[in-house]
Design an enzyme around this catalytic site. Sequence first.
Site, PDB file in Angstrom:
ATOM      1  N   VAL A   6       0.668  -1.518   0.344  1.00 30.71           N
ATOM      2  CA  VAL A   6       0.158   0.366  -0.006  1.00 30.71           C
ATOM      3  C   VAL A   6       1.027   1.673   0.448  1.00 30.71           C
ATOM      4  CG1 VAL A   6      -1.578   1.270   1.465  1.00 30.71           C
ATOM      5  CG2 VAL A   6      -2.207  -1.477   0.820  1.00 30.71           C
ATOM      6  N   ALA A  25      -6.312  19.116  -4.908  1.00 27.48           N
ATOM      7  CA  ALA A  25      -5.716  20.242  -3.789  1.00 27.48           C
ATOM      8  C   ALA A  25      -5.632  21.356  -3.260  1.00 27.48           C
ATOM      9  CB  ALA A  25      -4.555  19.204  -2.556  1.00 27.48           C
ATOM     10  N   GLU A 118     -10.244   6.462   4.898  1.00 30.83           N
ATOM     11  CA  GLU A 118     -10.850   5.672   4.370  1.00 30.83           C
ATOM     12  C   GLU A 118     -10.748   5.159   4.506  1.00 30.83           C
ATOM     13  OE1 GLU A 118     -14.530   5.284   2.535  1.00 30.83           O
ATOM     14  OE2 GLU A 118     -14.073   7.331   2.754  1.00 30.83           O
ATOM     15  N   VAL A 121     -11.546   0.295   5.744  1.00 29.22           N
ATOM     16  CA  VAL A 121     -12.399  -0.408   5.976  1.00 29.22           C
ATOM     17  C   VAL A 121     -12.988  -1.103   4.218  1.00 29.22           C
ATOM     18  CG1 VAL A 121     -14.953  -0.699   5.678  1.00 29.22           C
ATOM     19  CG2 VAL A 121     -14.161   0.556   7.570  1.00 29.22           C
ATOM     20  N   ILE A 125     -12.701   1.019  -2.265  1.00 29.04           N
ATOM     21  CA  ILE A 125     -14.403   1.525  -1.878  1.00 29.04           C
ATOM     22  C   ILE A 125     -14.761   2.260  -1.062  1.00 29.04           C
ATOM     23  CG2 ILE A 125     -16.968   0.412  -1.744  1.00 29.04           C
ATOM     24  CD1 ILE A 125     -15.761  -2.429  -2.080  1.00 29.04           C
ATOM     25  N   ASP A 190     -10.901  -9.782  10.828  1.00 33.01           N
ATOM     26  CA  ASP A 190     -10.421  -8.524   9.448  1.00 33.01           C
ATOM     27  C   ASP A 190     -11.742  -7.557   9.089  1.00 33.01           C
ATOM     28  OD1 ASP A 190      -9.206  -7.668   7.394  1.00 33.01           O
ATOM     29  OD2 ASP A 190     -10.970  -8.093   6.449  1.00 33.01           O
ATOM     30  N   LYS A 194     -13.367  -4.348  10.310  1.00 30.02           N
ATOM     31  CA  LYS A 194     -13.984  -2.641   9.659  1.00 30.02           C
ATOM     32  C   LYS A 194     -15.597  -3.061   9.773  1.00 30.02           C
ATOM     33  CE  LYS A 194     -11.318  -5.109   6.059  1.00 30.02           C
ATOM     34  NZ  LYS A 194     -11.321  -5.555   4.776  1.00 30.02           N
TER      35      LYS A 194
END
Length: 406
Positions: A6, A25, A118, A121, A125, A190, A194
């Site tokens: 990630v 931004a 964000e 979870v 998405i 997991d 969430k």
Amino acid sequence: MGYGTVGSGVAEVLNKNAASIARKAGDELKVLRILDLRDFPGDPFEACLTKDFNDILTDDRIQIVVETMGGLRPAYDFVKSCLEAGKSVVTSNKELVAAKGDELLKLAKDNNLNFMFEASVGGGIPILRPINECLAANEVSEIAGILNGTTNFMLTQMIEQHMDFDAALSLAQERGYAERDPSADIDGHDACRKICILASLAFGKHVYPDAVYTEGLRKITLEDVAAAGAAGGVIKLIGHVKKVADDKVQVMVAPMVLPKASLLSDVNGVFNGILVRGDAIGDVVFYGQGAGKLPTASAVVGDVIDEAKHIGNRKSLFWDGAVDGYVLPADVAEMAYLVRLSCDDRQTAWAEVLSAFGDVKAVSRPDAGDNELAFITNVMSEAALNEKVSALRGAKLISRIRMAAL
């Protein structure tokens, strides 16, 4: 902080889309430091790499820190220190948010900073921002989701290819969807983290994972899958939260039989689906890939852009600390159940079932054999179900699976 799948995706997206990100931004976003204990010779960001957290903590130029290390330690200590040092934080770390979200949100609020997550979870998405902002006019009553791609892939193989649990798990590992130690996925941990985050955000009080009944997939068999099909449904691992009073919620993670008409029943493979039920909007489903390098990085960078636009100006994302007794025990939640029993004498056992349970709906699956009874109960608590099953003399429980009204 963290330059794995990630983290490297975040750097890649920030670099690749730098011009459009700067426009959105309102300012240029530049990666100054990347914390990782490993070396990455030849990497495009090699000059930014450091093994010393203090290089980030003490650099006054750094206004936003991204945490993608995962786990609680040292992520919690690092994030807390960054917030105390006046730096807003974005994380994709569901374990951190589920365990420490209330504390870190308060710390951000006290320091006029933002703590956003964000990607924690649904991966790529969008779900937290829509709940917090787009659906803010609604009184949300219920959220249910297929929150783990690994287990959803396995169940899809069991349903469509008639693979047993072990074969489906082996295939998931072979394709890189499941870790060598798959327990966080198949035991429901997991998904639990969430649904805790979703419950905390939707209803305003922190829900800790250890307060949530969590049941994974290990006991699900092909016979259960076939019985669910005969009952007109499919089995999915569902994270579910429902508001039952102003100061009470029901939260659980468990395999559930969804009716074929459910908006979540056709969410297959590694995809996730999250249903939000609001009083004004009705049912809304968010669908997509819940993991992956670039989808997750997309959500992280979205938060970074949002924080860049709100330097010195807090967002509304917040919830209060946990309250004792807020999460009801799972065995008081009332649902219907798909029950499978073994027996020696079907006629005698069926008479006992009708006497104990009243009117039930019989379920007949092919190849069930003469020693199996399957039926769907009326709505009742798990405690009541257990009491009735234990009172049966001519039958023994094989399995019981909750029926979801979604």
